[in-house]
Write an enzyme that holds these catalytic residues in place. Structure first.
Site, PDB file in Angstrom:
ATOM      1  N   LYS A  79       3.155  19.670  -2.658  1.00 53.76           N
ATOM      2  CA  LYS A  79       4.329  19.205  -1.898  1.00 53.76           C
ATOM      3  C   LYS A  79       4.760  17.863  -2.489  1.00 53.76           C
ATOM      4  O   LYS A  79       3.900  17.029  -2.839  1.00 53.76           O
ATOM      5  CB  LYS A  79       3.911  19.051  -0.432  1.00 53.76           C
ATOM      6  CG  LYS A  79       5.020  18.656   0.531  1.00 53.76           C
ATOM      7  CD  LYS A  79       4.478  18.662   1.968  1.00 53.76           C
ATOM      8  CE  LYS A  79       5.533  18.324   3.012  1.00 53.76           C
ATOM      9  NZ  LYS A  79       5.014  18.370   4.391  1.00 53.76           N
ATOM     10  N   SER A 154       7.679  21.197   7.698  1.00 55.90           N
ATOM     11  CA  SER A 154       8.392  20.624   6.582  1.00 55.90           C
ATOM     12  C   SER A 154       7.913  21.113   5.214  1.00 55.90           C
ATOM     13  O   SER A 154       8.647  21.011   4.242  1.00 55.90           O
ATOM     14  CB  SER A 154       8.263  19.098   6.628  1.00 55.90           C
ATOM     15  OG  SER A 154       6.909  18.717   6.461  1.00 55.90           O
ATOM     16  N   SER A 178       3.452  21.192  10.102  1.00 56.67           N
ATOM     17  CA  SER A 178       4.173  21.481   8.850  1.00 56.67           C
ATOM     18  C   SER A 178       3.437  22.330   7.835  1.00 56.67           C
ATOM     19  O   SER A 178       4.025  22.706   6.820  1.00 56.67           O
ATOM     20  CB  SER A 178       4.573  20.175   8.171  1.00 56.67           C
ATOM     21  OG  SER A 178       5.747  19.701   8.755  1.00 56.67           O
TER      22      SER A 178
END
Ligand code: GLN
Length: 490
Positions: A79, A154, A178
């Protein structure tokens, strides 16, 4: 060569046994991502040169007969709020569009020490604030099961690239859900470890008392494999648990027959019919394995969203104050004095959701409101932790749905409060620092996947993985691939 269908452990085996070189494996996944990711937009950056260089170096290491690491030859995506030295870390924000990380995150180091190959950085909601990946400054990510739907967030990019099989493993961060919510929406496994189990050093901070890095994979064995690498004590994170990584791979195989799963029936009955039906079917798969159920009370969970949005925004407003136009990233050109430099840089650099969180966080910490909001939320947090402890005195793990809804159409959720409710089932584990996993549990009416969530007591990571492993084996949906991407690149 249908390499994309293999698990990370199987890919490692291909490399270690000499059937494929690391270069062949890495080239394959990079080509696949380059071919198909224009439809998904899971990656913000693919490290073609860097990854191939690392792969060639690993092939040389193997030729020299040196001992190979636990992730040897396995492609991994990170990420884009996790740092790699000398590479850009954007957090999907214009503020950090050109920000070059000066050091490696501890997880980056651990992966590379164990011969994993990082192939790219993935999309997210700006600064990990969101639940749909629509708040990225660089455009949204699409759900591989239906390109008109969001993959959740997210960590939507990390979930999508594993779901579409552009990489067998990726890392995300989970502050309120997330990792688990996007794992559920994209039909894969997502694990948030106990707070402190995985070092946060080099993760750009959002809510420091909630943030936790964890993996996305297609099977629980791969979670166990990478957790042996990620779950190591770290001297550069003061909240890192100073205990050696557990032997998760052997722990998960032990039987769960006779163990107890807590079911918060009061909470389950408040969910929609579709979610309840899927949950009941999943629970039956667990009880078929000889697991007993007990009713547990986690009713304080109803305050979890409120507690989270007070405390996480307070922490975010403090953490993000470092982005001032002076030290990191964006510096507004139009500023004529210091105050304008702060103002203009932040106005230009941050998106609307991030600005909203900073304002809210500053408000709840301000002199007149600290006692009414911030301190009260801290007290409720303590009560929630105690309630979980009581519940775990009567059971080994707790089962509940991962999400209150199925994956939804992109840009269909305009009400910000509805978006915040996306984490209604996951936030409790962050508030109490508990380990929790989402494992695929079937499909919704819109043909998008759903997940079962298993939550454990603090440090009960291997117990959570063990339940998840046996559930996945018995679930009937293990390893399903989105039809759109169940094909080779030619
Ligand atoms: N959806 C939650 C939020 O918007 C959680 C985000 C996260 O876990 N990073 O804050």
């Amino acid at each position: 060569m249908t390499l994309y269908k293999l698990t990370a452990a199987q890919i490692r085996e291909k490399f270690v046994s000499g059937k494929l070189s690391a270069e062949e494996i890495v080239r394959y996944f990079i080509e696949r991502a380059k071919k198909f990711d224009s439809q998904v937009h899971g990656f913000l950056k693919i490290y073609e040169d860097r990854a191939l260089e690392k792969a060639q170096a690993l092939d040389e290491k193997k030729k020299r007969g040196e001992k190979l690491g636990l992730l040897a030859g396995v492609p991994v995506a990170l990420k884009d709020n996790i740092q790699i030295k000398n590479e850009i870390t954007t957090c999907a924000s214009k503020f950090l569009e050109n920000y070059i990380a000066p050091f490696d995150a501890s997880v980056t180091n651990n992966i590379e020490k164990e011969d994993g190959i990082i192939i790219g950085k993935t999309n997210l909601d700006e600064f990990a604030m969101g639940a749909s990946c629509e708040y990225s400054a660089f455009g949204p990510t699409h759900n591989p099961w239906n390109l008109d739907y969001t993959p959740g967030g997210s960590s939507g990019g990390s979930a999508a690239v594993v779901s579409a099989r552009f990489a067998p493993i990726s890392l995300g961060s989970d502050t309120g859900g997330s990792i688990r919510q996007p794992a559920s929406f994209t039909g894969i496994v997502g694990f948030k470890p106990t707070f402190g189990r995985v070092s946060r050093n080099g993760l750009v901070a959002f809510g420091s008392s909630f943030d936790q890095i964890g993996p996305f994979t297609n099977c629980v064995e791969d979670v166990a494999m990478i957790m042996e690498v990620l779950g190591r004590p770290c001297q550069n994170d003061s909240t890192s648990i100073q205990e050696p990584a557990e032997n998760y791979l052997s722990a998960i195989k032990q039987s769960i027959t006779g163990k107890k799963v807590g079911v918060p029936w009061g909470f389950i009955q408040a969910q929609s019919e579709e979610i309840q039906t899927n949950f009941n079917q999943a629970l039956k798969k667990l009880t078929d394995l000889g697991v007993e159920t007990v009713d547990v009370d986690i009713s304080l969970q109803k305050y979890a969203i409120a507690v989270y949005y007070i405390l996480s925004t307070a922490e975010a407003s403090t953490n993000l104050s470092r982005f001032d136009g002076v030290r990191f990233g964006k510096r507004a050109k139009s500023a004529k004095n210091l105050t304008e430099l702060y103002n203009h840089s932040r106005c230009e650099g941050f998106g609307a959701e991030v600005k909203k969180r900073i304002l809210l966080g500053t408000f709840v910490l301000s002199a007149g409101y600290q006692d009414a909001y911030y301190r009260k939320a801290q007290k409720v947090r303590t009560l929630m932790i105690e309630q979980y402890k009581k519940a775990f005195a009567t059971c080994d793990v707790i089962a509940l749905p991962t999400t209150p809804t199925t994956a939804f159409e992109m840009f269909s959720m305009q009400d910000p409060f509805k978006m915040y409710l996306q984490d209604a089932c996951t936030i409790g584990a962050n508030v109490a620092g508990l380990p929790a996993i989402s494992v695929p549990s079937g499909y919704a009416e819109n043909k998008c996947p759903l997940g079962l969530q298993i939550v454990g007591p603090q440090m009960g990571d291997s117990e959570v993985l063990r339940f998840a492993y046996h559930f996945q084996k018995n679930s009937g949906v293990a390893g399903d691939i989105p039809p759109l991407f169940d094909k080779e690149e030619k």
